[in-house]
Structures are given as C-alpha cells and as structure tokens.
Design a protein around this motif. Structure first.
Motif, short mmCIF file in Angstrom:
data_model
loop_
_atom_site.label_atom_id
_atom_site.label_comp_id
_atom_site.label_asym_id
_atom_site.label_seq_id
_atom_site.Cartn_x
_atom_site.Cartn_y
_atom_site.Cartn_z
N HIS A 25 0.83 -1.21 0.00
CA HIS A 25 0.00 0.00 0.00
C HIS A 25 0.87 1.26 0.00
O HIS A 25 0.69 2.16 -0.83
CB HIS A 25 -0.93 0.00 1.22
N SER A 26 1.80 1.32 0.93
CA SER A 26 2.63 2.51 1.05
C SER A 26 3.47 2.75 -0.20
O SER A 26 3.49 3.87 -0.74
CB SER A 26 3.55 2.38 2.27
N SER A 28 2.95 1.75 -3.19
CA SER A 28 2.13 2.08 -4.37
C SER A 28 1.70 3.54 -4.37
O SER A 28 1.36 4.10 -5.42
CB SER A 28 0.90 1.17 -4.44
N LEU A 29 1.74 4.18 -3.20
CA LEU A 29 1.37 5.60 -3.10
C LEU A 29 2.57 6.54 -3.09
O LEU A 29 2.39 7.77 -3.08
CB LEU A 29 0.52 5.82 -1.85
N GLN A 30 3.79 5.99 -3.08
CA GLN A 30 4.99 6.83 -3.09
C GLN A 30 5.51 6.96 -4.52
O GLN A 30 5.72 5.96 -5.20
CB GLN A 30 6.08 6.21 -2.21
N CYS A 31 5.73 8.17 -4.92
CA CYS A 31 6.21 8.44 -6.28
C CYS A 31 7.74 8.43 -6.32
O CYS A 31 8.39 8.98 -5.42
CB CYS A 31 5.69 9.79 -6.76
N SER A 42 5.07 4.76 -9.28
CA SER A 42 5.25 4.38 -7.88
C SER A 42 6.51 3.56 -7.63
O SER A 42 7.03 2.87 -8.51
CB SER A 42 4.04 3.58 -7.39
N THR A 156 -2.06 3.49 -9.10
CA THR A 156 -1.67 3.08 -7.76
C THR A 156 -2.33 1.74 -7.39
O THR A 156 -1.68 0.88 -6.78
CB THR A 156 -2.01 4.14 -6.70
#
Length: 187
Positions: A25-26, A28-31, A42, A156
């Motif tokens: 989860h984390s 997938s949300l960090q660019c 991601s 994401t």
C-alpha cells in the motif's frame, strides 16, 4: 501507525511489525524521484519491474524476491533521494537496520543485498530516467544501458495489486530455492 493499523518504531523494528499489505500500500502511493517525473510512477511498480527483470536475467527467484523487497524499508521510513542519502549516515544506519529486520529476519534472505539487485536497480533507474523524466543534457553517473521496452506507468491500485501478486509468487519459490528444494531456472 501503518495502513493496517500496526505500530512501527523505526529505530527498533521487529520482524513481526512488518506486513506485506502495509508495504504494498505505502509503496504504491509513493512516487519515484520525489515526484519529479512527468507522471506518477510508484516505488511499488519500480520494485515489481526490478523483480521481473531479475527473474528474467538470472533465473533466480531468490534474487527476484530480493529485488521486490529492496525498497521495502521506504514503506516505513519514506524515501530520501539518492544524492541526499550520501550526506545522511545516521539515516542510512536506520534504513539498514530496518532492511535487515525485514529482509533477513522476516523473509530469510541473504545479507547484504546481492550485487545483481543493485545492478538491476541501476538498469531500471536508467530506463526510468529515459522514460519518465524531462530531458536533461546533464549526464548521470549510470554505467548501464536502459531496457529496450518503454515504461507506461500503472495506476496506484494496479501497482499495489502487482506488488502483492509478485510477493506471493516470489516468496513461495524463493523459499524453495533458499532451502535447496529448487534448482535455479535456466536463463
């Protein structure tokens, strides 16, 4: 507090503190590139691409699993761009401690990170630079060539799904490879 509601202490990690859903989860949300790319891309997708290329290049599920997890500490610590990390030795110590607790203790992978993982990470970096950053005449110190295929980023949700699927696949086969139950695939 993590996505699944767990508590995490960065300077005192324990293997039971880690959950693959938190990581997927984390990440997938960090660019990547601290968001300085042409579109969202991601860290989770980067890790999946590293794992897939390692499997293809080496035939090793253990190396592919390492590639998938190589940035997993960022799910708990955040990411600091590579040029800045050079000036933050204390951060690097914390990151290494989290990596050892996660990668060695939790998932029983060898330490330190195998050189093949670092090389593939650089190949992806060169590919990402070509495909996802605005053109820049300044040369980067990357001594590898980018992949032929171009990157078309996932959403994401797609990245989180791809990461968890890759985790489930590579964990099973990496465990068998580590335990000597599986011969390395031929390239």
């Amino acid at each position: 507090q993590t996505f699944t509601g767990r508590r995490f202490f960065p300077t005192s990690p324990h293997p039971e503190d880690f959950d693959i859903l938190d990581i997927a989860h984390s990440l997938s949300l960090q660019c990547r590139f601290n968001g300085h790319c042409l579109c969202f891309y991601s860290v989770a997708e980067h890790c999946v691409r590293c794992a897939e290329y390692l499997e293809l290049k080496t035939g090793s599920f253990m190396l592919a699993f390492w590639g998938l997890l190589h940035d997993a500490p960022e799910a708990y610590l955040g990411d600091i761009v590579r040029p800045l990390k050079l000036y933050l030795p204390e951060y690097e110590k914390i990151e290494e401690n989290v990596a050892k607790s996660l990668i060695v203790e939790k998932f029983k992978l060898p330490w330190p990170m195998p050189p093949e993982v670092k090389e593939v990470d650089d190949v992806l970096l060169a590919t990402e630079k070509r495909d996802l950053l605005c053109p820049n005449p300044e040369q980067w110190k990357i001594s590898v060539m980018p992949l032929q295929d171009r990157i078309s980023p996932m959403t994401t949700d797609q990245a989180m799904t791809a990461y968890t699927h890759a985790f489930n696949r590579y964990k099973v086969w990496a465990d068998k490879e580590i335990n000597g139950e599986l011969e390395k695939k031929s390239k």
